[in-house]
Design a protein around this motif. Sequence first.
Motif, PDB file in Angstrom:
ATOM      1  N   VAL A  75       0.854  -1.195   0.000  1.00 16.11           N
ATOM      2  CA  VAL A  75       0.000   0.000   0.000  1.00 16.11           C
ATOM      3  C   VAL A  75       0.883   1.235   0.000  1.00 16.11           C
ATOM      4  O   VAL A  75       1.964   1.229   0.606  1.00 16.11           O
ATOM      5  N   MET A  80      -5.801  -4.262   7.232  1.00 16.77           N
ATOM      6  CA  MET A  80      -5.590  -4.963   5.971  1.00 16.77           C
ATOM      7  C   MET A  80      -6.316  -6.294   6.057  1.00 16.77           C
ATOM      8  O   MET A  80      -6.277  -6.972   7.092  1.00 16.77           O
ATOM      9  N   ARG A 128       2.299  -9.618   8.364  1.00 19.72           N
ATOM     10  CA  ARG A 128       2.107  -8.170   8.239  1.00 19.72           C
ATOM     11  C   ARG A 128       3.199  -7.484   9.050  1.00 19.72           C
ATOM     12  O   ARG A 128       2.994  -7.083  10.189  1.00 19.72           O
ATOM     13  N   CYS A 146      -6.568  -8.313  -1.730  1.00 20.19           N
ATOM     14  CA  CYS A 146      -6.137  -7.582  -0.547  1.00 20.19           C
ATOM     15  C   CYS A 146      -7.005  -6.333  -0.424  1.00 20.19           C
ATOM     16  O   CYS A 146      -7.308  -5.675  -1.425  1.00 20.19           O
ATOM     17  N   VAL A 173      -7.763  -2.751   2.118  1.00 23.83           N
ATOM     18  CA  VAL A 173      -7.232  -1.929   3.203  1.00 23.83           C
ATOM     19  C   VAL A 173      -8.240  -0.862   3.573  1.00 23.83           C
ATOM     20  O   VAL A 173      -9.097  -0.466   2.782  1.00 23.83           O
TER      21      VAL A 173
END
Lengths: 116, 119
Positions: free
Chosen positions: B25, B32, B70, B93, B95
């Motif tokens: 990101v 996330m 992460r 994914c 976020v």
Amino acid sequence: AQKITQTQPGMFVQEKEAVTLDCTYDTSDPSYGLFWYKQPSSGEMIFLIYQGSYDQQNATEGRYSLNFQKARKSANLVISASQLGDSAMYFCAMREFTSGYSTLTFGKGTMLLVSP
Amino acid sequence: SAVISQKPSRDICQRGTSLTIQCQVDSQVTMMFWYRQQPGQSLTLIATANQGSEATYESGFVIDKFPISRPNLTFSTLTVSNMSPEDSSIYLCSVGDNAGTSGVGGELFFGEGSRLTVL
């Protein structure tokens, strides 16, 4: 019970016409958000529009508007003046905030096909 | 809005192998998430990737099959282990932050997805 229900597996519309995609939801949380995403054949998820449970007015974003009827627990997406590029899968989703770090729960989606 | 890059965008894998998907990101984000979308289906949450601690898995998903890392607020990986044809899916994914321009709770952004085919 399903939290998000999209009853239309597929919808057809002609270019330049308006189309409504249905979405009903089920929650007991007073605070929640409703989202619509578009997924073209490429697979990416594109955010379209958001409606918060406390919002007094229906959300609008360009050609997209959300017909929010809280008492009926419905959050239909209206696309005005359809374009060929609108052909895609559309997902309604909900996020419930009072349950902490809450994520999106998705409906099964509606495939929209726009014809010339 | 956040810009999310996923790698690989697609891959064809052999049964029994493992593949790691990366999510990067362009800004620090609180939350996330990893989703799976099986062919013709909706998105199902696999897990929430927590920075500095173990991921929180949803019912039906286990760490041995889908280990997640992460290491910081801008990066996460999802590994699909010991793959079978049933793992053929798009893995996405996502976020978000607690507050955003979209109002209470904020918008969740998605990467382009990683389309895996297991033979």
